[in-house]
Design a protein around this motif. Structure first.
Motif, PDB file in Angstrom:
ATOM      1  N   GLU A   1       0.893  -1.210  -0.021  1.00 12.09           N
ATOM      2  CA  GLU A   1       0.023  -0.060  -0.143  1.00 12.09           C
ATOM      3  C   GLU A   1       0.774   1.370  -0.113  1.00 12.09           C
ATOM      4  OE1 GLU A   1      -2.631  -1.072  -0.920  1.00 12.09           O
ATOM      5  OE2 GLU A   1      -3.944  -2.347   0.577  1.00 12.09           O
TER       6      GLU A   1
ATOM      7  N   GLU B   1      -3.527  -6.099  -5.062  1.00 15.05           N
ATOM      8  CA  GLU B   1      -5.039  -6.017  -4.510  1.00 15.05           C
ATOM      9  C   GLU B   1      -5.668  -7.392  -4.384  1.00 15.05           C
ATOM     10  OE1 GLU B   1      -5.280  -3.575  -2.759  1.00 15.05           O
ATOM     11  OE2 GLU B   1      -4.537  -1.624  -3.790  1.00 15.05           O
TER      12      GLU B   1
ATOM     13  N   HIS C   1      -4.527  -9.234  -1.574  1.00 13.92           N
ATOM     14  CA  HIS C   1      -5.098  -9.005  -0.219  1.00 13.92           C
ATOM     15  C   HIS C   1      -6.455  -9.266  -0.122  1.00 13.92           C
ATOM     16  CE1 HIS C   1      -2.380  -4.751  -0.930  1.00 13.92           C
ATOM     17  NE2 HIS C   1      -1.759  -5.944  -0.942  1.00 13.92           N
TER      18      HIS C   1
HETATM   19 FE   LIG Z   1      -5.289  -3.390  -0.893  1.00 11.85          FE
END
Ligand SMILES: [Fe+2]
Ligand SMILES: [Fe+2]
Length: 304
Positions: free
Chosen positions: A115, A193, A196
């Motif tokens: 991030e 992402e 995640h």
């Molecule tokens: Fe993320």
């Protein structure tokens, strides 16, 4: 309000601070040199991306007005991304502390660093890369959720649903982006992402959602879904900022021409799919009963 986890209101260091040079070289060793901030507004997403090409009042306005409206819509997207990535750093760091296995702890520390690189990359495309406050209601909701100490709420809402949502959002932004470098940056986020999101899904399988937690999740999701039900309000606000305030009837027409209902319906279906899993049948059912997955009509969008 002081958002400890998302850090929305923490300041940037001064331009001369030596920390910046250390940070730049640390980032450079991870992702290569980040280009200095651009100056002036640029249009990364055109009228088609926002469906503004279908809106008569927009197409009838002067080229200058159209440019300003598009710049506003573009900045809103980039600023939202900036705050989401900033929130991600803090959220992932919080999860490092809450991790129950070594591997979980290692993963979250890596994710926090992901991030950081996303934030640094997005910042170089912002006109003002040093934002310290926002009045975006979605971001405030996100910041409130990040403060909770209930790990199942954090994992389910932020990692399963919002990271899953973010993945589709970034994919769509990358697809429609007209700027080669920003497009490549957004595409480079997708792999991170999706990891995640996948971690959230995996951890969620291991937890049981208590009754109280279930109630909390329902309330959070009902608020979030409502922000989607109301359609592309930000686009309409940008139009009004440049062309002056619109009458109720004009606004209804703009929402109709923007295809607000089908716009929201696609997003609500995606969210329903993300929310639906074996442990959350009751949550989905309660949200269904509240009509939380039904898009608002253009009339309803106008009064929201
Ligand atoms: Fe993320
Ligand atoms: Fe990210």
């Amino acid at each position: 309000m002081n958002y400890k986890i998302t850090g929305f209101d923490i300041p940037h260091t001064s331009k001369e601070d030596k920390l910046r040079r250390i940070l730049d070289s640390a980032l450079e060793s991870k992702i290569g040199k980040i280009k200095p901030s651009i100056t002036g507004n640029l249009i990364y997403w055109n009228a088609e991306h926002f469906d503004l090409h279908k809106v008569e009042i927009f197409t009838a306005s002067t080229p200058e007005e159209q440019t300003i409206i598009l710049e506003l819509c573009n900045q809103t997207l980039l600023e939202e991304a900036y705050f989401i990535e900033k929130a991600g750093i803090g959220y992932m760091a919080k999860m490092v502390m809450l991790a129950e296995t070594t591997e979980e702890r290692m993963l979250y520390a890596l994710f926090s660093a992901d991030e950081v690189t996303h934030l640094a990359q997005i910042s170089s495309f912002l006109t003002n890369p040093e934002l310290v406050s926002t009045n975006n209601a979605f971001l405030h909701l996100l910041a409130d959720v990040a403060e909770t100490s209930d790990k199942s709420v954090l994992i389910f809402v932020l990692q399963v649903i919002l990271e899953g949502w973010g993945l589709t959002h970034y994919r769509n932004l990358a697809k429609n982006c007209q700027h080669t470098e920003l497009k490549a940056v957004l595409q480079s986020f997708l792999e991170d992402e999706s990891r995640h999101h996948a971690t959230g899904v995996r951890l969620c399988e291991q937890i049981s959602i208590e009754h109280q937690t279930q109630k909390t999740i329902i309330e959070i999701l009902a608020s979030f879904l409502q922000m989607v039900q109301v359609g592309p309000q930000g686009v309409v606000t940008a139009v009004e900022q440049v062309l002056g305030s619109l009458s109720r009837q004009q606004k209804i027409t703009v929402f109709q021409q923007l295809g607000a209902e089908s716009h929201s319906s696609t997003r609500l279906n995606l969210l329903r799919n993300l929310i639906t899993n074996p442990q959350t049948t009751a949550i989905v059912q309660e949200l269904e009963e509240r009509n939380a997955f039904t898009p608002f009509s253009p009339q309803q969008c106008t009064t929201s």
